[in-house]
Enzyme design. Structure first.
Site, PDB file in Angstrom:
ATOM      1  N   ALA A  33    -128.299 -59.475 -46.273  1.00  0.00           N
ATOM      2  CA  ALA A  33    -128.364 -59.408 -44.810  1.00  0.00           C
ATOM      3  C   ALA A  33    -129.639 -60.079 -44.311  1.00  0.00           C
ATOM      4  O   ALA A  33    -130.359 -60.701 -45.078  1.00  0.00           O
ATOM      5  CB  ALA A  33    -128.305 -57.955 -44.358  1.00  0.00           C
ATOM      6  N   ASN A  34    -129.909 -59.962 -43.018  1.00  0.00           N
ATOM      7  CA  ASN A  34    -131.162 -60.486 -42.450  1.00  0.00           C
ATOM      8  C   ASN A  34    -131.637 -59.564 -41.336  1.00  0.00           C
ATOM      9  O   ASN A  34    -130.988 -58.570 -41.027  1.00  0.00           O
ATOM     10  CB  ASN A  34    -130.963 -61.925 -41.963  1.00  0.00           C
ATOM     11  N   ARG A  35    -132.760 -59.896 -40.715  1.00  0.00           N
ATOM     12  CA  ARG A  35    -133.427 -58.987 -39.784  1.00  0.00           C
ATOM     13  C   ARG A  35    -132.898 -59.022 -38.360  1.00  0.00           C
ATOM     14  O   ARG A  35    -133.496 -58.418 -37.472  1.00  0.00           O
ATOM     15  CB  ARG A  35    -134.920 -59.297 -39.735  1.00  0.00           C
ATOM     16  N   SER A  36    -131.818 -59.724 -38.074  1.00  0.00           N
ATOM     17  CA  SER A  36    -131.333 -59.784 -36.691  1.00  0.00           C
ATOM     18  C   SER A  36    -130.913 -58.400 -36.187  1.00  0.00           C
ATOM     19  O   SER A  36    -130.212 -57.658 -36.874  1.00  0.00           O
ATOM     20  CB  SER A  36    -130.133 -60.725 -36.607  1.00  0.00           C
ATOM     21  N   ALA A  99    -127.206 -64.401 -36.278  1.00  0.00           N
ATOM     22  CA  ALA A  99    -127.932 -64.907 -37.440  1.00  0.00           C
ATOM     23  C   ALA A  99    -126.973 -64.796 -38.623  1.00  0.00           C
ATOM     24  O   ALA A  99    -126.982 -63.812 -39.367  1.00  0.00           O
ATOM     25  CB  ALA A  99    -129.196 -64.091 -37.668  1.00  0.00           C
TER      26      ALA A  99
END
Ligand code: CTP
Ligand code: CA
Length: 229
Positions: A33-36, A99
């Site tokens: 995943a990512n920080r969005s 994102a």
């Protein structure tokens, strides 16, 4: 220019928005995943709905509520996000704020990956995800107005201009997501504020730092202007 409160310049216009991260499964219990946070994308969906647009929000996994008055569909993976977006076509405009994870596992394991003594950590083999913005930017049902974001930590404008061309977008909203971008604790991703540049074939417009809600309101006005003209 901001429009008068109560004006509905986007009445009758259908606009697709993507927001949040995507989650790419590694096995049944783990993901990439990512920080969005989805804050900017959801704020844009809200602002468009306020101007009367018929908004279809395709959201990755986020911790914030669905925006009021917006038809929201929830997805996990980039592939599901692309499918949902394509199903919403045709539309008058599309804004790609998500994102999207650039890669997914080549094969996600059907069972939980176990530690096996002496075998060491798993080697995660990845493949590239579909580019949803580029797919829609070159689509036979391409919306009249296609807008993307560019999250950059360096060479902001040059990278945004390259993305504008390559992805077939009309506008790229470029934001600096580096930790020294000067935007308070935690930076742009996950934070409340944003400072963007509007990169289009007409040139570059620099907007001052403002809240994500304000960026959303200004972008919605810009979309109304572009679709109205
Ligand atoms: N985007 C997309 N699908 C992807 C990757 C990106 O729709 N698989 C969209 C994003 O929603 C954003 C724009 O493309 O509107 C730019 O995303 P960004 O991550 O900045 O660009 P990439 O092309 O993925 O390049 P890189 O991450 O290497 O900078
Ligand atoms: Ca990317």
């Amino acid at each position: 220019t901001l429009l008068d409160a109560g004006a509905k310049p986007l009445a009758g216009k259908k606009v697709i928005v993507t927001s949040g991260p995507t989650h790419e499964p590694i096995d049944p219990v783990r993901y990439l995943a990512n920080r969005s946070s989805g804050k900017q994308g959801h704020a844009i969906a809200t602002a468009l709905a306020r101007l009367g647009a018929d908004v279809r929000l395709v959201s990755g996994p986020v911790a914030i509520p669905d925006p009021a008055g917006v038809d929201t569909i929830h997805v996990e993976r980039a592939q599901d996000m692309r499918e949902a977006v394509e199903q919403f076509l045709p539309a008058d405009a599309a804004v790609f704020v998500a994102a999207v994870a650039d890669w997914r596992m080549a094969d996600s394991a059907g069972e939980k990956i176990k530690k096996i003594a002496g075998k060491g950590p798993p080697l995660l083999q990845m493949v590239e995800n579909p580019d949803i913005l580029a797919t829609v930017g070159h689509h036979e049902k391409r919306p009249r107005l296609v807008i993307g974001f560019a999250a950059e930590t360096q060479n902001l404008v040059a990278n945004a201009e390259a993305k504008l061309k390559k992805k077939g977008a009309d506008i790229i909203v470029a934001n600096d997501v580096s930790h020294d971008s000067g935007i308070g604790a935690g930076g742009v991703m996950g934070g409340e504020r944003n400072r963007v540049r509007i990169v289009s074939h007409k040139g570059i417009e620099e907007w001052p730092e403002m809240s994500k809600d304000e960026v959303a309101a200004r972008l919605a006005s810009l979309i109304a202007e572009r679709l109205g003209g």
